[in-house]
Every structure is written in C-alpha cells, then in structure tokens.
Design a protein around this motif. Structure first.
Motif, short mmCIF file in Angstrom:
data_model
loop_
_atom_site.label_atom_id
_atom_site.label_comp_id
_atom_site.label_asym_id
_atom_site.label_seq_id
_atom_site.Cartn_x
_atom_site.Cartn_y
_atom_site.Cartn_z
N PHE A 38 32.55 21.00 45.36
CA PHE A 38 33.69 20.13 45.65
C PHE A 38 33.99 20.13 47.16
O PHE A 38 34.18 19.08 47.77
CB PHE A 38 34.91 20.64 44.85
CG PHE A 38 36.16 19.81 45.04
CD1 PHE A 38 36.40 18.72 44.23
CD2 PHE A 38 37.08 20.12 46.02
CE1 PHE A 38 37.55 17.96 44.39
CE2 PHE A 38 38.22 19.38 46.19
CZ PHE A 38 38.45 18.28 45.37
N THR A 39 33.99 21.35 47.73
CA THR A 39 34.26 21.48 49.17
C THR A 39 33.20 20.74 49.98
O THR A 39 33.50 20.04 50.96
CB THR A 39 34.27 22.97 49.57
OG1 THR A 39 35.29 23.62 48.82
CG2 THR A 39 34.55 23.15 51.06
N PHE A 61 33.59 16.81 49.61
CA PHE A 61 34.79 16.16 50.14
C PHE A 61 35.22 16.66 51.52
O PHE A 61 36.30 16.31 51.98
CB PHE A 61 35.95 16.31 49.15
CG PHE A 61 35.78 15.47 47.91
CD1 PHE A 61 35.84 14.09 47.99
CD2 PHE A 61 35.53 16.05 46.68
CE1 PHE A 61 35.66 13.30 46.86
CE2 PHE A 61 35.36 15.28 45.55
CZ PHE A 61 35.42 13.90 45.63
N SER A 62 34.42 17.49 52.17
CA SER A 62 34.84 17.97 53.51
C SER A 62 33.88 17.49 54.59
O SER A 62 32.78 17.10 54.32
CB SER A 62 34.91 19.48 53.52
OG SER A 62 35.98 19.88 52.72
#
Lengths: 42, 569
Positions: free
Chosen positions: A37-38, A41-42
C-alpha cells in the motif's frame, strides 16, 4: 508451553502450534500488504 | 445535534447496559463477579479485549493523528500480534492452571506477599490515573464542541459506568462490551462510507488516495533506521512488543478480560482473534483520518478545529490578529485547493516529472496553510485561550458534526461514549477485583468469606469509579490525549512486566531480590522520565529487562534460596 499442550486437538486449526503459525502468517501478510500500500500510494 | 441525534445517543448508551443487566440478572457468586463464567465464549472475550484497549481516544484522536501525520502510527501496533502469541503460549496457561482471579495472585504464589502487593500496587496507581484520563478525554472534546458542561459530562458518564459495573461485575462488563464494540464498528464504517461519498464526484477513491499519497499522508510502513523518525517498523515491532506484552500480560484490566471464560481454549481463541484483527482495525481508523484529510483538501476547514478556543481568543482581544490570519488562510487554502486539483488532473498522465512538480507544489502550499494554523495556535496561547488538547483531536468530531446527517451524528457521539464506557468499565472491574483480592482479603480482612469479599469488591469498584471521576475533573492540560495513556502505562508497565518475566524464566530468584529490584527499577524509570527525553516505549523494554537482571545480581549477593514462604492467601 509443553509439546503436549501445543499439539492438543482444537477446532479449525487442528492444534495450537498451527493456530499460532496461522496468526503469525496473517500478521506477516498484513505487514506485507501495508508495505505494498505504501509503495503504491507514496 | 438535534432531537434525533440525542434519541440515538441515549437509546444506544442506555439500552446496552440495561439489556446486559437484565440478561444476566441472576445473582453472581464471587468467582462469577470477579472473573465471569464458562458461558462466555471466545468471540465475546475477543471483542471485550478489543473494547478494553480501544478507548475513546482511539476513535477521537487516531483519525486526527492521520489527518496531521499520515498512517505511520499504525506501526506502533506491529508488536502486538507477536506479544499476544507470547501471552497465549506462556502467561495464559499459568494463570488458567492456578485459577487466579488476578495476575498478581500468581506473584504471591511464586514469590511472596510483598511482591504480590508491589505488582498490584503499581497496577492500581497506573490504572487509577488512566481511568480518569479515559473519562476526561472524550468529555473535554465533546463539551468544547457541543457546549456541554465538562463536569456534568464526566460525572454522568462515570456514574453510568459505575452503576452497571458494580451491579453486574466482570460478566456484565464482557457482555456489554461486545455490543458496544458492535456500535463502534457500525458507526466507524458509516463515517468512513460518508467520508468517501463526500469526496468530489469527479475523483474516484483510488485517485483520491493517490493524491493523499503524493501529499505524504499514506506512508504506512517506514524501514528507516533514522532515530529522529517517530514511527518506524523497528520501533513499532520492538517497542510495541514490550508495551503490548506488559499490557496484556501484566495489566489486570486485560488479564481479567481474557480469563473471563474460564476455559483455556476460549481465552486463547479470543486473544488470537485480537492478534489477527488489531492491525487492520487501526489501519482502517487511520485511513478514515486520511480520507477526512482528503475531504478537507477540497472543502475549506476552519482555521482551527478547536473553534470554541478560537472564539475565546477573539473575545480576549486577539480578534484583529486572528482576522488577519483568517484572510491569509483563505487565500492560501484557495491556492492549495487549485494545486491539489492540478495534481489530481496530472496523476493520470503517467508523466513522472509533471506529477512530482505538481505534488511538490501541493505539499509546499499545504505547509504554508499549516504554518498559518500554527500562527493561529500561538495567537490563542498569547491571548490566554490555551486549548486543553491538540487541535488534531478535534478534527474527526468536527467532521462528524458538520458533515454527517442527523441520526448518524448521534450514533458517532454514541461511539465515543461507548468506547469510554467499555474501557472504563473493564478498568473499574479490574481495580475493584485487585483491591479486594490482593489487598483486602489477604491483608486487611484475613479469613473473610466469599460473600463478604464480594460485597467488598463491589464497594471498591464504586470507590475506584468515584476516584476516576475525581481524577477526570482534576485533569488539566493533558495536551496529547492519544499518547497520555501510553506514556502513563509505559512508566509503570516495565517493572511490572519485569516481575512476571523473572517469575516465569528466572527460577532461582526469590521474593526479596525481585522486590528490591522492581522498586529500584521503578525509581530509575521515573528518574529517566523526568530527566531525559528517551522515547516512552523504551521504558517498557528497560523496565522489563532491568528487573530480572538486577534481581539475579541481588539474589547472588543476598545468597538466599527461593522464597520458602509463599503467599497463602
């Protein structure tokens, strides 16, 4: 915990050792998903 | 809030405890009152453990934490599943085999009476104060935003909890907690759905998440070894492990919850359920906060979320400076909103350079907005309207009150109160049990029968409830609500956990050595807390390691065998 207690029959998992491993695997999967997820989306 | 909100709030808050008391109206004996009985199944235990830990601060402050700092706080919970596995494998079988009412009874059996009283005493001090914070935290936010009287909010919440906890004991506490947790899940899911729905229609949720990510709010995991980073996977796993081990292994408010079923199997499944769901649950609450952050990128939030403090400062003569700041803020927000729109538009292009340029501009303008808000906070302090809590603690409730429909507002306020009531009930039950079982019966009234001890436990539970209300009414300037409980716990948990670790794994150490070691380490932790800036999670680790080490050295120098006069109470 003694081996007897760890290998006692329980529902779903069969014995406590498997239950602990399943929960540990779930935790590792959760952290892996958060890492993904990191990364996405980062 | 209108009549519909108040109806939902009152119905939710009253119905659950009254149903619990009616359902379990048959009188309880001492064992059922203090521990519960075999009718309590694993899911009830699991939800009860979850509800005890997830107090009102979790639902008030955690979304605000994500709004301000992103998702990194979730890493603080990474040690918990590992700690719960250790509790399942080591702590729980011993507590179950000995059929203890409190964890500290085991210290008496393993060491001696004074060590049992030390463990129980440290727990009572720490939890007695923490119960006050649990009541104070939601009351300070709700009374500020809804205009309720702070003392009445604290007093009525406390009185309701005292009522059903004293009447019903541990069994009713566990029973009501599962329904309170149901209300909490329902309310938070509804708030999440509404927050997503209120995002701009031309922006899909994945697109919105991409925007939040580019603005630095979605970094859930950080592998950095930089000690200046507050939340990393390393501090979360190591520090979080010792905090959770202390909390679940040595804090009676949790030990009482998972011993409630009386069966090793049910208790273990309840804890394993927690180990599996805790991290996703905390992530979901933080993601809700990140979604609220996204919403406020397109909808102008107030200059400060603590609007009552803002109005107070205006009334005290800061009106001119705050008006000037408000003008700057409006302009900066409009510019930032346009830059966030531009970022969202460019995200689908696949042009990495353009995306990074747009993201850097949006982050820069967001920093400008935050700087204006910081200036407003300083203006508040200068005007003597010092807010009693961080502004981020007001973010979620402001969103709820201003953006959610009536009825749902009442449900969300009920979520906060349900969390406060369930956590406080478990704490009061544990405080009453520990006082009766570890102090009253063995020390003050040796030989008291079960009926007498049961009456004493009820009196002590009520007395601790009144003390918690007193602490809450006296609590002031607890600026960081989300961390106040963890800091308080970390100061005392380390030495208490050290007592249990010594008991389990250092078989040659006796009562005198471990008692002196725990006292010395507790004094050392307090000295470190007041004189250094060491991160509070480390106190759990230091206390836990230092007690067995010092006790081993003392045992060797004392040259005494293991205590031969264990507590017979």
């Amino acid at each position: 915990m003694s081996t007897d207690a760890a290998s006692r029959k329980i529902p779903i998992f069969g014995n406590w050792r498997r239950a602990y491993l399943a929960v540990l695997a779930a935790f590792v999967l959760e952290v892996a998903l958060l890492c993904a997820f990191t990364r996405v989306f980062s | 809030m209108n009549w519909l909100d108040y109806s939902v709030l009152l119905a939710t808050l009253l119905a659950i405890p009254l149903y619990g008391l009616w359902k379990l109206r048959a009188g309880a004996n001492l064992g059922q009152y203090l521990r519960g009985d075999a009718s309590i199944r694993w899911l009830t235990i699991g939800l009860s453990v979850l509800a005890t830990q997830a107090g009102p601060i979790t639902f008030l402050s955690l979304p605000g934490q994500a709004y301000e700092s992103g998702l990194g706080f979730v890493q603080n919970y990474f040690g918990q599943p590992l700690a719960l596995l250790v509790v399942c494998a080591v702590f729980l079988p011993i507590f179950q085999r000995l059929k203890v009412f409190t964890a500290y009874e085991y210290l008496g059996q393993r060491f001696d009476r004074k060590t049992r009283l030390l463990g129980a005493g440290l727990f009572l001090i720490q939890r007695g104060l923490a119960a006050g914070i649990t009541l104070y935290a939601p009351a300070i936010i709700l009374s500020a935003l809804l205009g309720w009287r702070l003392d009445l909010t604290i007093g009525l919440t406390g009185a309701a909890v005292i009522g059903y906890t004293v009447l019903g004991g541990a069994k009713v506490v566990s029973f009501t907690q599962q329904y309170q947790m149901g209300v909490i899940f329902l309310g938070m899911a509804a708030a999440f759905a509404l927050a997503v729905w209120r995002l701009p229609a031309d922006l899909s949720f994945p697109q919105a998440l991409a925007v939040a990510g580019k603005m630095g709010k979605l970094q859930a995991v950080d592998f950095s070894f930089d000690p200046s980073r507050r939340y990393t996977i390393w501090s979360g796993v190591l520090g979080g492990f010792f905090l959770a081990l202390s909390y679940f292994g040595a804090d009676q408010s949790q030990v009482g919850r998972y011993l409630a079923g009386g069966s090793l199997e049910e208790s273990r499944f309840g804890l394993l359920f927690n180990a599996a769901v805790k991290v996703p649950m905390q992530f979901f609450i933080l993601l809700l906060g990140a979604t609220v952050f996204l919403f406020y990128q397109f909808e102008k939030p107030p200059l400060l979320f603590n609007t009552p403090a803002l109005h107070q400062a205006e009334a005290r003569g800061a009106s001119a400076s705050l008006t000037a700041l408000e003008t700057d803020y409006d302009a900066a927000f409009a510019e930032k909103k346009a830059s966030v729109r531009a970022l969202a538009a460019v995200l689908g292009s696949g042009d990495a350079a353009s995306i990074e340029t747009a993201a850097a501009r949006a982050r820069g303008l967001d920093a400008r907005v935050q700087e204006i808000r910081a200036q407003a906070r300083r203006a508040l302090v200068a005007a003597g309207a010092n807010p009693k809590s961080k502004d981020s603690d007001f973010v979620f409730l402001t969103f709820v009150l201003q953006q959610l429909p009536h009825g749902l507002v009442g449900l969300l306020v009920a979520v906060i109160f349900s969390a406060a009531m369930s956590a406080t009930a478990a704490t009061l039950s544990a405080l009453g049990s520990t006082t009766a079982v570890d102090f009253y019966r063995p020390v003050l009234r040796p030989g008291a029968d079960d009926a007498h001890t049961l009456r004493a436990a009820k009196c002590f539970t009520a007395a601790w409830g009144c003390a918690a209300i007193g602490v809450a009414l006296g609590a002031n300037l607890v600026e960081n609500l989300i961390e106040a409980g963890n800091i308080l716990g970390s100061i005392f948990y380390g030495p208490i956990l050290g007592l249990f670790v010594t008991a389990f794994f250092f078989r040659r150490v006796g009562g005198h050595a471990v008692f002196i070691a725990a006292l010395a380490v507790q004094a050392g932790v307090l000295a470190l807390f007041f004189t250094t800036n060491i991160g509070y999670l480390w106190f759990n680790f230091l206390g836990c390691v230092a007690v067995p080490l010092l006790a081993t050295v003392l045992q060797a120098s004392l040259q005494r065998p293991i205590a031969e006069n264990p507590d017979d109470a």
